[in-house]
Write a protein that holds these residues in place. Structure first.
Motif, mmCIF file in Angstrom:
data_model
loop_
_atom_site.group_PDB
_atom_site.id
_atom_site.type_symbol
_atom_site.label_atom_id
_atom_site.label_comp_id
_atom_site.label_asym_id
_atom_site.label_seq_id
_atom_site.Cartn_x
_atom_site.Cartn_y
_atom_site.Cartn_z
ATOM 1 N N GLU A 169 10.016 24.902 -29.270
ATOM 2 C CA GLU A 169 9.886 25.695 -28.071
ATOM 3 C C GLU A 169 10.252 27.118 -28.231
ATOM 4 N N SER A 170 10.649 27.481 -29.454
ATOM 5 C CA SER A 170 10.772 28.770 -29.996
ATOM 6 C C SER A 170 10.635 29.207 -31.640
ATOM 7 N N ARG B 155 9.876 41.426 -34.975
ATOM 8 C CA ARG B 155 10.774 41.703 -33.961
ATOM 9 C C ARG B 155 10.988 41.204 -32.846
ATOM 10 N N LEU B 156 10.303 39.925 -32.803
ATOM 11 C CA LEU B 156 10.421 39.207 -31.584
ATOM 12 C C LEU B 156 10.697 37.684 -31.639
ATOM 13 N N ILE B 157 11.419 37.169 -30.609
ATOM 14 C CA ILE B 157 11.753 35.719 -30.279
ATOM 15 C C ILE B 157 10.541 35.464 -29.344
ATOM 16 N N ILE B 158 9.843 34.680 -29.802
ATOM 17 C CA ILE B 158 8.524 33.807 -28.933
ATOM 18 C C ILE B 158 8.915 32.492 -28.391
ATOM 19 N N ARG B 159 9.061 32.359 -27.310
ATOM 20 C CA ARG B 159 9.784 31.086 -26.802
ATOM 21 C C ARG B 159 9.194 30.827 -25.491
ATOM 22 N N ALA B 160 9.143 29.444 -25.092
ATOM 23 C CA ALA B 160 8.998 28.705 -23.741
ATOM 24 C C ALA B 160 9.742 29.470 -22.452
ATOM 25 N N PRO B 161 9.186 29.615 -21.457
ATOM 26 C CA PRO B 161 10.164 30.246 -20.516
ATOM 27 C C PRO B 161 11.486 28.963 -20.073
ATOM 28 N N LEU B 162 12.352 29.861 -19.375
ATOM 29 C CA LEU B 162 13.713 28.899 -19.122
ATOM 30 C C LEU B 162 13.978 29.077 -17.769
ATOM 31 N N TRP B 163 14.747 28.389 -17.281
ATOM 32 C CA TRP B 163 15.433 28.621 -15.815
ATOM 33 C C TRP B 163 16.000 30.099 -15.955
ATOM 34 N N HIS B 164 15.763 30.848 -14.707
ATOM 35 C CA HIS B 164 16.446 32.323 -14.717
ATOM 36 C C HIS B 164 15.743 33.273 -15.556
ATOM 37 N N ASP B 165 14.640 33.170 -16.118
ATOM 38 C CA ASP B 165 13.711 34.213 -16.759
ATOM 39 C C ASP B 165 13.135 34.965 -15.683
ATOM 40 N N LYS C 90 0.506 20.631 -21.058
ATOM 41 C CA LYS C 90 -0.817 21.023 -20.578
ATOM 42 C C LYS C 90 -1.037 22.387 -20.637
ATOM 43 N N ASP C 91 -0.110 23.368 -20.771
ATOM 44 C CA ASP C 91 -0.225 24.778 -21.089
ATOM 45 C C ASP C 91 0.938 25.089 -21.724
ATOM 46 N N LEU C 92 0.837 26.027 -22.659
ATOM 47 C CA LEU C 92 2.163 26.469 -23.569
ATOM 48 C C LEU C 92 2.226 28.030 -23.338
ATOM 49 N N ARG C 93 2.858 28.370 -22.043
ATOM 50 C CA ARG C 93 3.151 29.875 -22.130
ATOM 51 C C ARG C 93 4.337 30.327 -22.871
ATOM 52 N N LEU C 94 4.191 31.550 -23.309
ATOM 53 C CA LEU C 94 5.156 31.936 -24.421
ATOM 54 C C LEU C 94 5.839 33.412 -23.821
ATOM 55 N N LEU C 95 7.113 33.509 -23.900
ATOM 56 C CA LEU C 95 7.613 34.632 -23.557
ATOM 57 C C LEU C 95 8.087 35.458 -24.896
ATOM 58 N N LEU C 96 7.719 36.629 -24.715
ATOM 59 C CA LEU C 96 8.085 37.812 -25.904
ATOM 60 C C LEU C 96 9.475 38.752 -25.600
ATOM 61 N N VAL C 97 10.323 38.149 -26.383
ATOM 62 C CA VAL C 97 11.775 38.748 -26.128
ATOM 63 C C VAL C 97 12.090 39.508 -27.443
ATOM 64 N N ALA D 222 1.603 35.773 -34.900
ATOM 65 C CA ALA D 222 2.500 34.493 -35.108
ATOM 66 C C ALA D 222 2.345 33.353 -34.148
ATOM 67 N N ILE D 223 1.847 33.692 -33.081
ATOM 68 C CA ILE D 223 1.309 32.479 -32.200
ATOM 69 C C ILE D 223 0.083 31.582 -32.946
ATOM 70 N N THR D 224 -0.831 32.659 -33.627
ATOM 71 C CA THR D 224 -1.970 32.026 -34.356
ATOM 72 C C THR D 224 -1.301 30.966 -35.543
ATOM 73 N N ASP D 225 -0.490 31.707 -36.071
ATOM 74 C CA ASP D 225 0.433 31.113 -37.504
ATOM 75 C C ASP D 225 1.011 29.611 -36.849
ATOM 76 N N PHE D 226 1.724 29.615 -35.652
ATOM 77 C CA PHE D 226 2.127 28.716 -34.920
ATOM 78 C C PHE D 226 1.141 27.344 -34.648
#
Length: 194
Positions: A15-16, A21-31, A77-84, A129-133
């Motif tokens: 999920e991450s 420079r980035l942590i690329i991860r699924a959304p979490l509660w309280h984002d 169903k959909d893989l949204r990713l946040l960039l932190v 990074a997402i392409t490689d993932f």
């Protein structure tokens, strides 16, 4: 989906993951608060391209949206990713793998970056990074990027990341104002670009 393909809910993948420079991860509660702050900062730049950015959302609306996105991620169903940002923890932007077809392993990358982080290479870095993932973890056969033909910044990201312009679909959909728009389609395909 054929019986040879497992139910996507059974697929295990991280999920991450990280880029330089980035942590690329699924959304979490309280984002919601951090993402809402970026949307408010960037609403004028987002409005011409993003149907969801026509009105500035309340923090609760953004939190609810991200919780739905988390549920979609878990359901595959959909893989949204946040960039932190790794060092500061600041929310930089959003991306993800959308319009998923698990039978053919086809994915579409979408993205946006907050105004204060524009033109610093974050989206290009994230798309690489997402392409490689997608290739490594999801066995992607096709990855595409679609954008309004007038959205030159978005098109430049696709080009910088080595995606091939397959064509421009004329009068393919409506833009945020309801006018017909042309859509550029870029792709990377297994056996051709990787």
């Amino acid at each position: 989906m054929s019986t040879a393909n497992p139910d996507p809910i059974l697929l295990d993948f991280p999920e991450s993951f990280e880029s330089e420079r980035l942590i690329i991860r699924a959304p979490l509660w309280h984002d919601g608060a951090a993402v809402n702050e970026a949307i408010r900062e960037s609403i004028d730049e987002l409005r011409p391209w993003m149907p969801w950015a026509q009105n500035t959302p309340a923090i609760e609306e953004t939190e609810a949206n991200l919780r739905h996105a988390r549920a979609q991620f878990i359901g595959r169903k959909d893989l949204r990713l946040l960039l932190v940002h790794k060092e500061t923890g600041q929310f930089v932007g959003s991306s993800g793998l959308h319009q998923i077809d698990w039978q053919t392993h086809k994915f579409e990358i979408g993205y946006w970056v907050r105004t204060s982080c524009q033109q610093q290479g974050y989206i290009t870095e994230a798309v690489h990074a997402i392409t490689d993932f997608a290739i490594r973890e999801l066995s992607a056969n096709r990855i595409q990027i679609r954008c309004d033909a007038h959205n030159l910044r978005s098109a430049k990201v696709a080009e910088r990341c080595g995606f091939t312009l397959e064509g421009i679909l004329r009068n393919e959909t409506c833009d945020v104002n309801g006018s017909l728009r042309n859509t550029m389609i870029f792709s990377k395909v297994r056996g051709v670009e990787y």
